[in-house]
Design an enzyme around this catalytic site. Sequence first.
Site, PDB file in Angstrom:
ATOM      1  N   LYS A  75      49.463  36.777  45.721  1.00 15.64           N
ATOM      2  CA  LYS A  75      48.535  35.942  44.964  1.00 15.64           C
ATOM      3  C   LYS A  75      48.833  36.147  43.479  1.00 15.64           C
ATOM      4  O   LYS A  75      48.439  37.153  42.888  1.00 15.64           O
ATOM      5  CB  LYS A  75      47.084  36.316  45.295  1.00 15.64           C
ATOM      6  CG  LYS A  75      46.052  35.285  44.816  1.00 15.64           C
ATOM      7  CD  LYS A  75      45.713  35.458  43.359  1.00 15.64           C
ATOM      8  CE  LYS A  75      44.777  34.390  42.858  1.00 15.64           C
ATOM      9  NZ  LYS A  75      44.574  34.466  41.389  1.00 15.64           N
ATOM     10  N   GLY A  85      46.020  44.793  37.494  1.00 20.14           N
ATOM     11  CA  GLY A  85      45.117  43.984  36.683  1.00 20.14           C
ATOM     12  C   GLY A  85      44.073  44.855  36.012  1.00 20.14           C
ATOM     13  O   GLY A  85      44.295  46.047  35.773  1.00 20.14           O
ATOM     14  N   GLU A  98      46.907  49.431  40.105  1.00 20.36           N
ATOM     15  CA  GLU A  98      47.518  49.748  38.808  1.00 20.36           C
ATOM     16  C   GLU A  98      46.706  48.981  37.778  1.00 20.36           C
ATOM     17  O   GLU A  98      46.764  47.754  37.706  1.00 20.36           O
ATOM     18  CB  GLU A  98      48.999  49.341  38.792  1.00 20.36           C
ATOM     19  CG  GLU A  98      49.788  49.995  37.666  1.00 20.36           C
ATOM     20  CD  GLU A  98      49.713  49.234  36.358  1.00 20.36           C
ATOM     21  OE1 GLU A  98      48.936  49.678  35.486  1.00 20.36           O
ATOM     22  OE2 GLU A  98      50.397  48.230  36.201  1.00 20.36           O
ATOM     23  N   CYS A 122      49.814  46.820  29.853  1.00 26.94           N
ATOM     24  CA  CYS A 122      48.884  47.889  30.226  1.00 26.94           C
ATOM     25  C   CYS A 122      49.301  49.213  29.601  1.00 26.94           C
ATOM     26  O   CYS A 122      48.462  50.086  29.371  1.00 26.94           O
ATOM     27  CB  CYS A 122      48.785  48.002  31.738  1.00 26.94           C
ATOM     28  SG  CYS A 122      50.359  48.106  32.585  1.00 26.94           S
ATOM     29  N   GLU A 148      40.262  48.348  26.107  1.00 25.80           N
ATOM     30  CA  GLU A 148      41.558  47.681  26.222  1.00 25.80           C
ATOM     31  C   GLU A 148      41.440  46.248  25.721  1.00 25.80           C
ATOM     32  O   GLU A 148      40.652  45.466  26.238  1.00 25.80           O
ATOM     33  CB  GLU A 148      42.051  47.701  27.672  1.00 25.80           C
ATOM     34  CG  GLU A 148      43.449  47.141  27.816  1.00 25.80           C
ATOM     35  CD  GLU A 148      43.971  47.234  29.240  1.00 25.80           C
ATOM     36  OE1 GLU A 148      45.174  47.512  29.408  1.00 25.80           O
ATOM     37  OE2 GLU A 148      43.182  47.030  30.177  1.00 25.80           O
TER      38      GLU A 148
END
Length: 496
Positions: free
Chosen positions: A191, A243, A266, A301, A398
Amino acid sequence: MEKRTLAYWQDKAATLSIEGRAFIDGASRDAYSGRTFDCVSPIDGRVLASVADCGAADVDAAVAAARRSFEQGVWAGRNPRERKAVLLRWAALMREHLDELALLETLDAGKPIGDTTTVDVPGAAYCVEWFAEAIDKVGGEVVPADHHLVGLVTREPIGVVAAVVPWNFPILMASWKFGPALAAGNSVVLKPSEKSPLTAIRVAQLAHEAGIPAGVFNVLPGGGEPGKLLALHRDVDCLAFTGSTNVGKQIMQYAGQSNLKRVWLELGGKSPNIVLPDCPDLDRAAKAAAGAIFYNMGEMCTAGSRLLVHRDIKDVFLAKLLEAAKAYKPGNPLDPDVSMGAIVDKLQLERVLGYIEAGRKDSTLLLGGERVNASSGGFYVEPTVFDTRHDARIAREEIFGPVLSVITFDTIDEAVRVANDSDYGLAAAVWTANLTHAHEISRRLRAGTVWVNCYDEGGDMNFPFGGFKESGNGRDKSLHALEKYTELKSTLVRLR
């Protein structure tokens, strides 16, 4: 070879054929509902394609195809060398179609074409090659059991693997999931993010062309619904996700509400980059610090979004950093000379600008802070640097954009304390000429990857990638990734 200029890529883009349908059970399909969504390019805001907006019926069809192909053994039942040969053909097709895939990635995600042609697409092909080459060389164990027994420990494919992947490195992050999962013999339902689904769809067609059987590799574009449904699906054995931390937490809950499928996450990061007074090369460190946050528009990330600089060298280092930041000037990502492209979409642009406004209120703006190139219709933000405190919002949350927080420290203990004072633990770096400091600080940093006198090095597949704390669990890359997509089985044979 024709020179790769802006005009070259614009011409290629003008004639590019874009597939927007899902890929289920070996064929391209519209969503069962007929729904589509517009895939918009962040370069100029134009609609690239109408893409299938998959829902429950599509998820059920893809999972059923994956389950059938797994149970029939059309892929899992093949010898490792046979799977290897098919995967190597697939990787070769990805390289053969490099220009097409790189162009799709750039148009879809706003990434510079200089990066998608040298990093993203070659990196995805390399990942598939690496796991293809590994799978016929990884064995099991013979246990030192009692003499009347033969004890074996083997790894078997886990079954149906769902992979839900992000928009910042669409094809590369996907390959880190489907590469080892397919090599191990699983069937996969991928996906992609609705912000950047195009390369996943095209790569699925190439997989089928390479000889991966129908049902073994499926792609479901769409909004948030397919990801949630896959996480809740009782016939999915494993879900691998890259994500945001918030979505990762939801996926774990969905797994608990359904069949306790294996979940590998992750997630986010707020990585510290520590520069000590004995840094061996301030110029190189400054260039690396700029690249750590401005490469890929800060949509990473592992972005070195917290720069911890010792007070004694702060002024000198900041001058070098601000000079290095000039190498990152937002521009048309189709121009091979542009090193900084567009923010992925309007929603993310507004998020980044919102954090910049928050920073203006409690921190000192040293560079940037503005949206640029707005007349293009695209979404561009210039490199932005704040001098701030470690407890400021921009230094703790973040942002996923080109926004750097510079934090001053006086002692090593303070630097380590500030570096570890985060919900995240994905990556970190330290710059020092002292070997003892390098090792001791690396040990003390709570992060899955620590770089010493560099940042974001080690692009090969031998290093496991993942994080501590709320940066997730499990590891991508390396042989350790195969552990995520296999089950251990103990077999005991009584001889007498």
